[in-house]
Design an enzyme around this catalytic site. Structure first.
Site, PDB file in Angstrom:
ATOM      1  N   GLY A  39      -8.485  -1.429  -2.402  1.00  0.00           N
ATOM      2  CA  GLY A  39      -8.122  -2.791  -2.791  1.00  0.00           C
ATOM      3  C   GLY A  39      -7.713  -3.670  -1.635  1.00  0.00           C
ATOM      4  CD  GLU A  70      -4.773  -1.139  -4.361  1.00  0.00           C
ATOM      5  OE1 GLU A  70      -5.687  -1.967  -4.490  1.00  0.00           O
ATOM      6  OE2 GLU A  70      -4.856  -0.126  -3.644  1.00  0.00           O
ATOM      7  N   GLY A 120       0.835  -1.190   0.000  1.00  0.00           N
ATOM      8  CA  GLY A 120       0.000   0.000   0.000  1.00  0.00           C
ATOM      9  C   GLY A 120       0.874   1.245   0.000  1.00  0.00           C
ATOM     10  N   GLY A 122       2.337   4.765   2.024  1.00  0.00           N
ATOM     11  CA  GLY A 122       2.583   5.293   3.351  1.00  0.00           C
ATOM     12  C   GLY A 122       3.934   4.893   3.902  1.00  0.00           C
TER      13      GLY A 122
END
Length: 438
Positions: free
Chosen positions: A345, A247, A224, A226
């Protein structure tokens, strides 16, 4: 008519392109970096002048400049704003509210891989605004950083209005649209939106090290956005033969490719290629993307489909959450009584990674929030369930990790209390007894 003549015939000013949009249009705008600023400014001018009414704009992760354009506060009563995933713009707007205390932004709960079908089959979107790269010699435009839902919407027969920007990289994969599908072209050469990296804390580094120890050589990664995913990537620099099926393509993942840690040599599908559906980061990332055959962009209904994710052996999915309750359920999108982000996602990859041979789905979070005043591990969630307790696999904080699979509710509660911040463990144990988990 030659390709060049056809291109010129479709090229117009942003104001002329915006004038093509009828009242009550159902409009989709490109995600994040692919937001087309000239077109959105022209659309805002039409809405503000009253010559375009009743429209709905579907957005996901709107970039900051949208708040001064089509999503400006003075237009919220003139155009319906539906968010597929909140970013800073939506959070700021949602905080304003109106006299009836209703949110000025409507939230559409949806898993990322389902968004193309939702937009085309259920909502029947009729217009797409998106930034693309310049046309190639064969008459095709690359969607560059953002194939995601844009490709499916572009192929559904909508009114397709593109902003051609030479700064948008040309990308390999299933991510191109032909000149014949385009209604209008607006040329605009401006820098792409850049997302600065968040500074990493000692807790981020601790979580990154814990997760990196779980990753075998030859594993396939999804990360992800971050500080925690960046910390994981930094801790993986001594691994070998890793793959990418994600993704989001982030700067942290790109650094692993550049360092030779990622070569995708052991992936059973797209061998030798890093697969993503959208990219977001700094200019070096966009430069690395341009005409790079080692990277492939594919639509989100493919990249995020759990059964496709599961085809990657030793799939490792790393995503963040806001809260984990003592049964293992995760709220990753709601904070302080308001929508903070979205499902995105996360559940796609939680399910896909666990279904992969040797796969692991990892949910990571700091043990506390609000400068240590609030525990992220809680007896009950304060918001919706993003990842159900039946799907959660491994939870990681800076105090360690807990595997939820095969554990009873009482075993889960004890395991999660064990990785909570020590200041909250006694309180959590009382909460577990109140929930009758212990």
């Amino acid at each position: 008519m030659s390709t060049t003549e056809n291109y010129r015939a479709k090229t117009m000013t942003a104001a002329q392109a915006a004038a093509l949009i009828p009242d009550d249009a159902k409009m989709v705008v490109g995600l994040g970096v692919s937001y087309p600023p000239a077109l959105m400014d022209a659309l805002a001018d039409r809405v503000r002048s009253g010559t375009l009414t009743g429209g709905t704009l579907y957005c996901m992760l709107a970039c900051a400049i949208a708040s001064k354009s089509i999503l400006a506060p003075d237009l919220h009563d003139r155009i319906r704003h539906v968010s597929l995933f909140h970013g800073g713009v939506e959070r700021s707007t949602d905080a304003l509210r109106n006299d009836t205390m209703q949110s000025l932004v409507e939230t559409l709960p949806v898993q990322f891989h389902q968004i193309p079908r939702i937009l085309t089959e259920h909502l029947h979107a009729d217009t797409l605004f998106v930034t693309v790269s310049p046309m190639d010699a064969d008459g095709y435009f690359s969607l560059g950083t953002n194939t995601d839902y844009a490709l499916a919407v572009a192929r559904s027969g909508v009114r397709l209005v593109v902003e051609v920007n030479p700064a948008m990289p040309t990308v390999h994969g299933d991510c191109k649209i032909p000149l014949s599908a385009i209604t209008a072209i607006v040329e605009n050469h401006v820098p792409l939106v850049q997302i600065p990296a968040l500074p990493r804390t000692s807790n981020d580094e601790a979580i990154g090290a814990i997760i990196a120890d779980m990753v075998e050589d030859g594993a396939c990664l999804q990360m992800g956005i971050g500080a925690v995913p960046d910390a994981v990537c930094a801790a993986l620099m001594h691994h070998r033969n890793l793959g990418i099926h994600t993704e989001l393509l982030s700067p942290g993942l790109v650094r692993l490719i550049q360092a030779g840690v990622v070569d995708n040599s052991r992936k059973p599908i797209h061998t030798g290629r890093s697969v993503f559906t959208f990219a977001m980061g700094d200019q070096s990332l966009y430069d690395f993307l341009h005409d790079n055959p080692a990277l492939e962009a594919h639509p989100v209904e493919y990249v995020n489909a759990p059964h496709v994710i599961a085809r990657n052996d030793r799939m490792i999915s790393v995503n963040a959450t806001i809260q984990v309750d003592l049964s293992g359920a995760c709220n990753s999108e709601h904070m302080n009584g308001r929508q903070y982000s979205g499902t995105g996602g996360q559940l796609d990859f939680v399910r896909g990674a666990y279904a992969a041979k040797g796969g692991r789905s990892i949910i990571a979070c700091h043990s506390t929030a609000a400068k240590g005043k609030v525990s992220r591990i809680v007896p009950w969630l304060d918001g919706p369930v993003t990842t159900p307790r039946t799907d959660t696999h491994i939870v990681v904080t800076e105090y360690g990790w807990a595997d939820m699979k095969g554990k009873t509710l009482s075993e889960r509660a004890r395991a999660l209390i064990g990785i909570a911040h020590p200041d909250f463990r006694e309180e959590l144990e009382r909460g577990a007894f109140e929930r009758r988990l212990l």
